[in-house]
Write a protein that holds these residues in place. Structure first.
Motif, short mmCIF file in Angstrom:
data_model
loop_
_atom_site.label_atom_id
_atom_site.label_comp_id
_atom_site.label_asym_id
_atom_site.label_seq_id
_atom_site.Cartn_x
_atom_site.Cartn_y
_atom_site.Cartn_z
N UNK A 133 0.82 -1.08 0.01
CA UNK A 133 0.03 -0.12 -0.14
C UNK A 133 0.92 1.20 -0.23
N UNK A 134 0.48 2.15 -0.83
CA UNK A 134 1.17 3.72 -0.72
C UNK A 134 0.03 4.47 -0.31
N UNK A 135 0.26 5.44 0.60
CA UNK A 135 -0.66 6.48 1.20
C UNK A 135 -0.25 7.85 0.76
N UNK A 136 -1.17 8.59 0.10
CA UNK A 136 -0.88 9.91 -0.29
C UNK A 136 -1.67 10.90 0.45
N UNK A 137 -1.10 12.11 0.87
CA UNK A 137 -1.92 13.09 1.33
C UNK A 137 -1.47 14.56 0.75
N UNK A 138 -2.50 14.91 0.12
CA UNK A 138 -2.38 16.22 -0.74
C UNK A 138 -2.88 17.44 0.25
N UNK A 160 3.55 9.18 1.24
CA UNK A 160 4.08 10.11 0.34
C UNK A 160 3.16 11.22 0.68
N UNK A 161 3.72 12.52 0.73
CA UNK A 161 3.04 13.68 1.17
C UNK A 161 3.37 15.02 0.07
N UNK A 173 -0.99 18.56 4.83
CA UNK A 173 0.33 17.88 4.57
C UNK A 173 1.31 18.21 5.91
N UNK A 174 1.14 19.56 6.26
CA UNK A 174 2.17 19.75 7.56
C UNK A 174 1.50 18.61 8.79
N UNK A 185 8.49 13.51 0.66
CA UNK A 185 7.65 15.08 0.58
C UNK A 185 8.12 15.76 -0.58
N UNK A 186 7.15 15.98 -1.71
CA UNK A 186 7.61 16.49 -2.81
C UNK A 186 6.30 16.96 -3.44
#
Length: 201
Positions: A133-138, A160-161, A173-174, A185-186
């Protein structure tokens, strides 16, 4: 054309790997950029939660589908997580991934003042997929998703953030970085490239 894309994606079968994505204020624009940059043959399912009003019409899949390299559908009760397909949580429901990697919908209490909640999706998907699993927060205006991202990392998944400097609203994201940290973080374009590597056959 859109229906043909959906049929082709469904033929890939249940997802062995999945990417869960959460966002709030400013997220639709970030998601359009992210989804446009994903590989059309991504060997992973993509599941999205965006904070919308409970009475909002479920137009987000249609909007995202105009930009996405992958077909976009509304997630439904007991529907499987399908590789090569983008699944969007319906408004007014929590979206969970069961251990059998099918979706479940819930009208349980709001979490972080939201239903659907990013934490609810992330926590359940972490239990179902662990390291796959990959988690992404925008971008977003709450701390929802930070606890779920921490759980993803605890179970071996990828976190990933979006760079807060790029986010329309940096609160989400913070909060994630403060509680969970991140493997990356990118800017969104860089996150998309990392997702493509995660979901490469």
């Amino acid at each position: 054309m859109a229906e043909a894309r959906r049929i082709a994606a469904a033929a890939q079968g249940p997802a062995r790997r999945t990417v869960v994505v959460g966002g709030s204020a400013g997220a639709p624009a970030a998601l359009m950029k992210l989804l446009a940059a994903l590989d059309p043959d991504l060997d992973a399912g993509v599941v999205i939660v965006v904070h919308l009003g409970a009475d909002s019409p479920d137009m987000l899949p249609t909007i995202l589908d105009t930009a996405s390299s992958l077909p976009v559908v509304l997630a439904g009760e007991r529907h499987p997580v399908v590789s090569g397909l983008v699944h969007v949580a319906p408004s007014g429901y929590h979206l969970l991934v069961d251990r059998d990697r099918n979706f479940a919908l819930s009208v349980d209490d709001k979490v972080c003042c939201s239903r659907p909640s990013i934490d609810v999706l992330f926590n359940s998907a972490a239990e179902a997929y662990s390291a796959a699993l990959a988690g992404v927060l925008l971008t977003g205006a709450s701390g929802d998703g930070a606890e779920g991202l921490r759980r993803i990392r605890e179970l071996g998944g990828l976190a990933l953030v979006q760079d807060p400097a790029e986010a329309e609203v940096e609160t989400m994201p913070r909060a994630a970085l403060a509680l969970a940290g991140a493997d990356l973080c990118a800017p969104v374009s860089v996150l998309a490239a990392r997702i493509n590597g995660f979901g490469r056959r």
